[in-house]
Scaffold this motif. Structure first.
Motif, mmCIF file in Angstrom:
data_model
loop_
_atom_site.group_PDB
_atom_site.id
_atom_site.type_symbol
_atom_site.label_atom_id
_atom_site.label_comp_id
_atom_site.label_asym_id
_atom_site.label_seq_id
_atom_site.Cartn_x
_atom_site.Cartn_y
_atom_site.Cartn_z
ATOM 1 N N UNK A 210 72.560 20.244 9.699
ATOM 2 C CA UNK A 210 71.785 20.365 10.940
ATOM 3 C C UNK A 210 72.645 20.829 12.106
ATOM 4 N N UNK A 211 73.882 20.326 12.201
ATOM 5 C CA UNK A 211 74.726 20.650 13.354
ATOM 6 C C UNK A 211 75.482 21.951 13.194
ATOM 7 N N UNK A 212 75.904 22.273 11.975
ATOM 8 C CA UNK A 212 76.731 23.461 11.760
ATOM 9 C C UNK A 212 75.948 24.695 11.366
ATOM 10 N N UNK A 213 74.773 24.528 10.792
ATOM 11 C CA UNK A 213 74.031 25.680 10.286
ATOM 12 C C UNK A 213 72.684 25.869 10.984
ATOM 13 N N UNK A 214 71.932 24.784 11.152
ATOM 14 C CA UNK A 214 70.603 24.921 11.737
ATOM 15 C C UNK A 214 70.680 25.074 13.252
ATOM 16 N N UNK A 215 71.408 24.184 13.917
ATOM 17 C CA UNK A 215 71.450 24.207 15.381
ATOM 18 C C UNK A 215 71.939 25.532 15.954
ATOM 19 N N UNK A 216 73.050 26.132 15.447
ATOM 20 C CA UNK A 216 73.460 27.439 16.005
ATOM 21 C C UNK A 216 72.401 28.523 15.851
ATOM 22 N N UNK A 217 71.586 28.437 14.813
ATOM 23 C CA UNK A 217 70.572 29.470 14.596
ATOM 24 C C UNK A 217 69.331 29.265 15.456
ATOM 25 N N UNK A 218 69.093 28.057 15.932
ATOM 26 C CA UNK A 218 67.938 27.822 16.801
ATOM 27 C C UNK A 218 68.327 27.826 18.278
ATOM 28 N N UNK A 219 69.624 27.904 18.579
ATOM 29 C CA UNK A 219 70.066 27.870 19.969
ATOM 30 C C UNK A 219 69.519 29.029 20.808
ATOM 31 N N UNK A 220 69.422 30.259 20.298
ATOM 32 C CA UNK A 220 68.796 31.314 21.114
ATOM 33 C C UNK A 220 67.375 30.966 21.541
ATOM 34 N N UNK A 221 66.604 30.390 20.630
ATOM 35 C CA UNK A 221 65.252 29.963 20.975
ATOM 36 C C UNK A 221 65.289 28.833 22.004
ATOM 37 N N UNK A 222 66.220 27.904 21.852
ATOM 38 C CA UNK A 222 66.352 26.798 22.801
ATOM 39 C C UNK A 222 66.721 27.319 24.178
ATOM 40 N N UNK A 223 67.621 28.305 24.241
ATOM 41 C CA UNK A 223 68.026 28.881 25.521
ATOM 42 C C UNK A 223 66.845 29.522 26.230
ATOM 43 N N UNK A 224 66.075 30.320 25.502
ATOM 44 C CA UNK A 224 64.912 30.967 26.106
ATOM 45 C C UNK A 224 63.878 29.937 26.546
ATOM 46 N N UNK A 225 63.673 28.902 25.729
ATOM 47 C CA UNK A 225 62.697 27.877 26.073
ATOM 48 C C UNK A 225 63.145 27.077 27.293
ATOM 49 N N UNK A 226 64.442 26.840 27.429
ATOM 50 C CA UNK A 226 64.943 26.126 28.605
ATOM 51 C C UNK A 226 64.664 26.912 29.876
ATOM 52 N N UNK A 227 64.915 28.207 29.836
ATOM 53 C CA UNK A 227 64.673 29.044 31.010
ATOM 54 C C UNK A 227 63.205 29.025 31.410
ATOM 55 N N UNK A 228 62.325 29.063 30.422
ATOM 56 C CA UNK A 228 60.897 29.026 30.718
ATOM 57 C C UNK A 228 60.448 27.645 31.186
ATOM 58 N N UNK A 229 61.074 26.591 30.660
ATOM 59 C CA UNK A 229 60.674 25.237 31.013
ATOM 60 C C UNK A 229 61.065 24.878 32.440
ATOM 61 N N UNK A 230 62.111 25.490 32.972
ATOM 62 C CA UNK A 230 62.533 25.157 34.334
ATOM 63 C C UNK A 230 61.433 25.497 35.328
ATOM 64 N N UNK A 231 60.773 26.634 35.140
ATOM 65 C CA UNK A 231 59.690 27.007 36.054
ATOM 66 C C UNK A 231 58.556 26.000 35.992
ATOM 67 N N UNK A 232 58.201 25.548 34.781
ATOM 68 C CA UNK A 232 57.150 24.537 34.657
ATOM 69 C C UNK A 232 57.576 23.219 35.284
ATOM 70 N N UNK A 233 58.853 22.872 35.156
ATOM 71 C CA UNK A 233 59.354 21.621 35.721
ATOM 72 C C UNK A 233 59.353 21.663 37.239
#
Length: 307
Positions: A210-233
């Protein structure tokens, strides 16, 4: 064919190679991002808002929020001395707008980080572990997803004490389900790849995968979602403050709107009390949305082709 012994890349260690790959990835990301005019416009606006918030202690200072010894008359219209007029206590609204940017941006950022962190943990866990664990997590996610986020946030903010920490907690713990759903779908896609099976075959445990293989591959999606979530917050913080659930001891854009409502600015036509905070909130939300969409498109080129 063997690598040249004089080639620096062949002599570099694993950490140096990892740094080189990160630099190349960052360069590719920036090259793609700067082709998005809307994203660059949003980024420029965010830099401006950030500079205003960071330099607020130097430009206006904390004394602008004091209700004693206010420099102007209450509800005074825009003038040379007060470009945006004064509030019901005679305070400079331009200074209050600048000072309130610190609270609104900070609360929006912290709430978005908390929301995305919860959603990422739930999404990766539900995507990696199958069976009863995933079922329970997804049913909890569905419950939060169908419940009105604003109603849950209002209920939580009403029960807890009125503070900035309460606002951050209320927004963060009620707005994570969308992120959890997206991260789970991406985790399932990553888990189906052959190198995940090889990692399990070589003895890799759940945490390693989860930490070495899955998380690095989902981080781009997490980054984009964070940017979008700030406006909603930011919008959620302004809404809660407008409803009187924010911290009454601090100045924020939503708090200024609530003060304008309490002072009767709507019925008396004192537009300078209402319009500037509303424009600031809309401007920040739009800037983060433009940046988030650009980041999302760069990280997933299929979105750009679809549009």
């Amino acid at each position: 064919m063997t690598a040249d012994a004089t080639d620096p890349a062949s002599q570099a260690g694993p950490r140096a190679l990892a740094r080189q790959r990160r630099r190349r990835s960052a360069a590719r990301f920036w090259a793609g991002f700067r082709t998005r005019r809307a994203g660059l416009l949003g980024l420029a606006a965010l830099v401006l808002f950030a500079l205003v918030a960071l330099t607020a202690p130097l430009t206006v200072g904390p004394d602008v929020t004091s209700v004693t010894g206010a420099p102007g008359r209450p509800m005074e219209g825009p003038s040379g001395a007060f470009p945006l007029g004064t509030d019901r206590f005679g305070r400079d609204l331009l200074g209050l707008l600048v000072w309130g940017s610190r609270v609104s941006l900070l609360v929006g950022l912290l709430a978005a980080v908390l929301s995305v962190a919860i959603g990422t943990v739930v999404g990766i866990t539900a995507g990696h572990f199958r069976g009863a664990c995933a079922t329970v997590l997804m049913r909890i996610t569905d419950w939060f997803l169908v419940m009105p986020t604003l109603v849950l946030a209002i209920a939580l903010a009403t029960v807890l004490s009125r503070s900035l920490g309460t606002i951050v907690l209320a927004i963060g713990v009620t707005s994570w389900p969308t992120t959890a759903r997206l991260v789970r779908a991406q985790t399932l896609a990553v888990e189906s790849r052959p190198y995940i099976e090889r990692a399990h075959a070589l003895g890799g445990g759940h945490w390693h995968v989860m930490s070495r293989h899955v998380l690095p591959n989902v981080m781009p999606l997490v980054l984009a979602q964070t940017t979008l979530m700030i406006s909603s917050s930011v919008l959620a913080e302004a809404t809660l403050a407008f409803l009187g659930l924010g911290d009454p001891t601090v100045v924020s854009w939503g708090g200024l709107l609530q003060d304008a409502r309490d002072a009767g600015a709507v019925s008396s036509g004192d537009w300078w009390y209402l319009v500037p905070p509303g424009i600031a909130i809309a401007g920040v939300a739009l800037a983060f949305t433009l940046c988030g969409r650009a980041v999302e498109t760069v990280l997933d080129p299929r979105l750009g082709a679809a549009r």
